[in-house]
Design a protein around this motif. Structure first.
Motif, PDB file in Angstrom:
ATOM      1  N   SER A  55       0.853  -1.185   0.000  1.00 25.68           N
ATOM      2  CA  SER A  55       0.000   0.000   0.000  1.00 25.68           C
ATOM      3  C   SER A  55       0.888   1.234   0.000  1.00 25.68           C
ATOM      4  CB  SER A  55      -0.939  -0.008   1.208  1.00 25.68           C
ATOM      5  OG  SER A  55      -0.208  -0.091   2.410  1.00 25.68           O
ATOM      6  N   GLY A  56       0.323   2.332  -0.443  1.00 27.37           N
ATOM      7  CA  GLY A  56       1.072   3.574  -0.520  1.00 27.37           C
ATOM      8  C   GLY A  56       0.358   4.707   0.168  1.00 27.37           C
ATOM      9  N   GLY A  57       1.102   5.745   0.481  1.00 21.90           N
ATOM     10  CA  GLY A  57       0.541   6.923   1.109  1.00 21.90           C
ATOM     11  C   GLY A  57       1.573   8.024   1.235  1.00 21.90           C
ATOM     12  N   ILE A  58       1.195   9.064   1.967  1.00 20.09           N
ATOM     13  CA  ILE A  58       2.052  10.228   2.174  1.00 20.09           C
ATOM     14  C   ILE A  58       2.199  10.431   3.680  1.00 20.09           C
ATOM     15  CG2 ILE A  58       2.314  12.722   1.754  1.00 20.09           C
ATOM     16  CD1 ILE A  58       2.294  11.079  -0.806  1.00 20.09           C
ATOM     17  N   ASP A  59       3.431  10.677   4.164  1.00 14.54           N
ATOM     18  CA  ASP A  59       3.627  10.888   5.599  1.00 14.54           C
ATOM     19  C   ASP A  59       3.410  12.354   5.963  1.00 14.54           C
ATOM     20  OD1 ASP A  59       5.998  12.236   4.980  1.00 14.54           O
ATOM     21  OD2 ASP A  59       7.310  10.671   5.771  1.00 14.54           O
ATOM     22  N   LYS A  60       3.570  12.685   7.258  1.00 18.11           N
ATOM     23  CA  LYS A  60       3.310  14.053   7.730  1.00 18.11           C
ATOM     24  C   LYS A  60       4.304  15.072   7.177  1.00 18.11           C
ATOM     25  CE  LYS A  60       5.734  13.203  12.041  1.00 18.11           C
ATOM     26  NZ  LYS A  60       5.601  12.996  13.461  1.00 18.11           N
ATOM     27  N   LEU A  61       5.440  14.586   6.678  1.00 21.37           N
ATOM     28  CA  LEU A  61       6.419  15.472   6.040  1.00 21.37           C
ATOM     29  C   LEU A  61       6.203  15.554   4.528  1.00 21.37           C
ATOM     30  CD1 LEU A  61       9.601  14.342   8.007  1.00 21.37           C
ATOM     31  CD2 LEU A  61       8.154  16.346   8.447  1.00 21.37           C
ATOM     32  N   GLU A  62       5.057  15.007   4.088  1.00 16.88           N
ATOM     33  CA  GLU A  62       4.649  14.982   2.681  1.00 16.88           C
ATOM     34  C   GLU A  62       5.591  14.187   1.789  1.00 16.88           C
ATOM     35  OE1 GLU A  62       3.353  18.727   1.106  1.00 16.88           O
ATOM     36  OE2 GLU A  62       2.371  19.275   2.987  1.00 16.88           O
ATOM     37  N   ARG A  63       6.133  13.115   2.363  1.00 20.90           N
ATOM     38  CA  ARG A  63       6.988  12.202   1.602  1.00 20.90           C
ATOM     39  C   ARG A  63       6.166  10.969   1.244  1.00 20.90           C
ATOM     40  NH1 ARG A  63      11.753  11.756   6.020  1.00 20.90           N
ATOM     41  NH2 ARG A  63       9.943  10.838   7.036  1.00 20.90           N
ATOM     42  N   PRO A  64       6.279  10.489   0.009  1.00 20.44           N
ATOM     43  CA  PRO A  64       5.569   9.257  -0.350  1.00 20.44           C
ATOM     44  C   PRO A  64       6.203   8.060   0.349  1.00 20.44           C
ATOM     45  CG  PRO A  64       6.942  10.002  -2.170  1.00 20.44           C
ATOM     46  CD  PRO A  64       7.045  11.042  -1.108  1.00 20.44           C
ATOM     47  N   TRP A  65       5.371   7.093   0.703  1.00 18.78           N
ATOM     48  CA  TRP A  65       5.862   5.872   1.330  1.00 18.78           C
ATOM     49  C   TRP A  65       5.133   4.662   0.774  1.00 18.78           C
ATOM     50  CZ3 TRP A  65       1.785   3.399   3.463  1.00 18.78           C
ATOM     51  CH2 TRP A  65       0.745   4.158   3.987  1.00 18.78           C
ATOM     52  N   LEU A  66       5.782   3.520   0.925  1.00 14.41           N
ATOM     53  CA  LEU A  66       5.189   2.227   0.590  1.00 14.41           C
ATOM     54  C   LEU A  66       5.227   1.379   1.849  1.00 14.41           C
ATOM     55  CD1 LEU A  66       7.017   1.411  -2.770  1.00 14.41           C
ATOM     56  CD2 LEU A  66       4.696   2.315  -2.490  1.00 14.41           C
ATOM     57  N   PHE A  67       4.122   0.682   2.128  1.00 15.00           N
ATOM     58  CA  PHE A  67       4.105  -0.275   3.231  1.00 15.00           C
ATOM     59  C   PHE A  67       4.039  -1.664   2.625  1.00 15.00           C
ATOM     60  CE2 PHE A  67       2.085  -2.982   6.423  1.00 15.00           C
ATOM     61  CZ  PHE A  67       2.999  -2.812   7.452  1.00 15.00           C
ATOM     62  N   VAL A  68       5.029  -2.496   2.953  1.00 14.80           N
ATOM     63  CA  VAL A  68       5.133  -3.855   2.432  1.00 14.80           C
ATOM     64  C   VAL A  68       4.827  -4.823   3.565  1.00 14.80           C
ATOM     65  CG1 VAL A  68       6.624  -5.529   1.281  1.00 14.80           C
ATOM     66  CG2 VAL A  68       6.991  -3.089   0.911  1.00 14.80           C
ATOM     67  N   ASP A  69       3.855  -5.691   3.339  1.00 16.57           N
ATOM     68  CA  ASP A  69       3.451  -6.688   4.331  1.00 16.57           C
ATOM     69  C   ASP A  69       3.559  -8.058   3.661  1.00 16.57           C
ATOM     70  OD1 ASP A  69       2.374  -7.806   6.665  1.00 16.57           O
ATOM     71  OD2 ASP A  69       0.316  -7.596   5.930  1.00 16.57           O
ATOM     72  N   VAL A  70       4.354  -8.952   4.243  1.00 17.15           N
ATOM     73  CA  VAL A  70       4.557 -10.293   3.676  1.00 17.15           C
ATOM     74  C   VAL A  70       4.456 -11.320   4.799  1.00 17.15           C
ATOM     75  CG1 VAL A  70       6.087 -11.785   2.331  1.00 17.15           C
ATOM     76  CG2 VAL A  70       6.190  -9.317   2.006  1.00 17.15           C
ATOM     77  N   GLU A  71       3.696 -12.381   4.547  1.00 11.61           N
ATOM     78  CA  GLU A  71       3.561 -13.463   5.519  1.00 11.61           C
ATOM     79  C   GLU A  71       3.595 -14.809   4.811  1.00 11.61           C
ATOM     80  OE1 GLU A  71       0.088 -13.253   7.931  1.00 11.61           O
ATOM     81  OE2 GLU A  71       0.692 -11.387   8.897  1.00 11.61           O
ATOM     82  N   GLY A  72       4.128 -15.789   5.515  1.00 16.47           N
ATOM     83  CA  GLY A  72       4.130 -17.151   4.997  1.00 16.47           C
ATOM     84  C   GLY A  72       5.224 -17.960   5.653  1.00 16.47           C
ATOM     85  N   GLU A  73       5.166 -19.250   5.442  1.00 17.51           N
ATOM     86  CA  GLU A  73       6.162 -20.143   6.022  1.00 17.51           C
ATOM     87  C   GLU A  73       7.080 -20.675   4.936  1.00 17.51           C
ATOM     88  OE1 GLU A  73       5.856 -24.423   7.958  1.00 17.51           O
ATOM     89  OE2 GLU A  73       5.091 -22.872   9.321  1.00 17.51           O
ATOM     90  N   VAL A  74       8.368 -20.691   5.249  1.00 11.96           N
ATOM     91  CA  VAL A  74       9.365 -21.270   4.352  1.00 11.96           C
ATOM     92  C   VAL A  74      10.076 -22.397   5.090  1.00 11.96           C
ATOM     93  CG1 VAL A  74       9.732 -19.144   3.035  1.00 11.96           C
ATOM     94  CG2 VAL A  74      11.143 -19.591   5.035  1.00 11.96           C
ATOM     95  N   GLN A  75      10.670 -23.294   4.338  1.00 12.65           N
ATOM     96  CA  GLN A  75      11.468 -24.373   4.906  1.00 12.65           C
ATOM     97  C   GLN A  75      12.934 -24.044   4.662  1.00 12.65           C
ATOM     98  OE1 GLN A  75      10.449 -27.159   6.675  1.00 12.65           O
ATOM     99  NE2 GLN A  75       8.439 -26.153   6.615  1.00 12.65           N
ATOM    100  N   LEU A  76      13.643 -23.705   5.734  1.00  9.94           N
ATOM    101  CA  LEU A  76      15.070 -23.415   5.644  1.00  9.94           C
ATOM    102  C   LEU A  76      15.871 -24.663   5.981  1.00  9.94           C
ATOM    103  CD1 LEU A  76      15.107 -19.973   7.491  1.00  9.94           C
ATOM    104  CD2 LEU A  76      14.989 -20.396   5.033  1.00  9.94           C
ATOM    105  N   VAL A  77      17.179 -24.595   5.817  1.00 16.44           N
ATOM    106  CA  VAL A  77      18.061 -25.711   6.168  1.00 16.44           C
ATOM    107  C   VAL A  77      18.775 -25.342   7.459  1.00 16.44           C
ATOM    108  CG1 VAL A  77      20.049 -27.089   5.446  1.00 16.44           C
ATOM    109  CG2 VAL A  77      18.390 -26.313   3.744  1.00 16.44           C
TER     110      VAL A  77
END
Length: 173
Positions: A55-77
């Motif tokens: 999602s995107g938006g503008i902060d109080k300093l009028e800077r654009p931002w992106l919010f990245v949300d990722v979820e899930g399970e991985v199998q590591l070694v």
């Protein structure tokens, strides 16, 4: 298009990051781990998928931002026993956008907790998602307890420091 929600990752994988933020856009989707090639060498299996939202938006300093949300399970070694181990990825990152590297560097010097990127007219969303997953993975994943089936190799040679310890105790007598 303001506030329109895209729910299929293949509809829109390249965005203008600044425009996306200014218009308050949102996209989400699910991507199979098999599609994330840079992860393959780190995984015990490419089975499964990750759920993501951007999602995107503008902060109080009028800077654009992106919010990245990722979820899930991985199998590591596991780096101790070399067996698969589950790891739950749960990322929520706010990336403040800047017009160029100079502005980004200046902002990061002023605020060391700031996560920022340069505005990209052709930002690859899937590559961004993959980057966030890579950053969330532990450097050397290990089970808390690898179990009783862990192989312990016993060295047949005497420990050279054990000889030194014996000398030290003899001197004390």
């Amino acid at each position: 298009m303001r506030g329109f929600l895209y729910s299929f990752w293949f509809l829109m994988t390249v965005i203008h990051s600044g425009q996306f933020a200014l218009e308050g856009e949102k996209i989400e989707g699910t991507i199979p781990l098999s599609e994330l090639g840079r992860l393959h060498d780190l995984l015990a299996s490419t089975e499964g998928s990750m759920v993501w939202k951007l999602s995107g938006g503008i902060d109080k300093l009028e800077r654009p931002w992106l919010f990245v949300d990722v979820e899930g399970e991985v199998q590591l070694v596991c780096q101790r026993c070399l067996k698969p181990m589950p790891f739950f990825v749960n990322v929520g990152s706010t990336l403040v956008q800047f017009p160029d590297e100079a502005h980004l560097d200046e902002a990061e010097n002023a605020d060391e907790d700031l996560e920022g990127i340069v505005i990209d007219p052709e930002l690859d969303v899937i590559a961004l998602i993959e980057d966030e997953i890579l950053l969330a993975l532990p450097f050397a994943p290990r089970h808390e307890d690898c179990g009783a089936d862990r192989i312990v190799l016993k060295d047949s040679k005497p420990n050279p420091f054990a000889v030194l310890a014996q000398l030290k105790t003899r001197e004390a007598e």
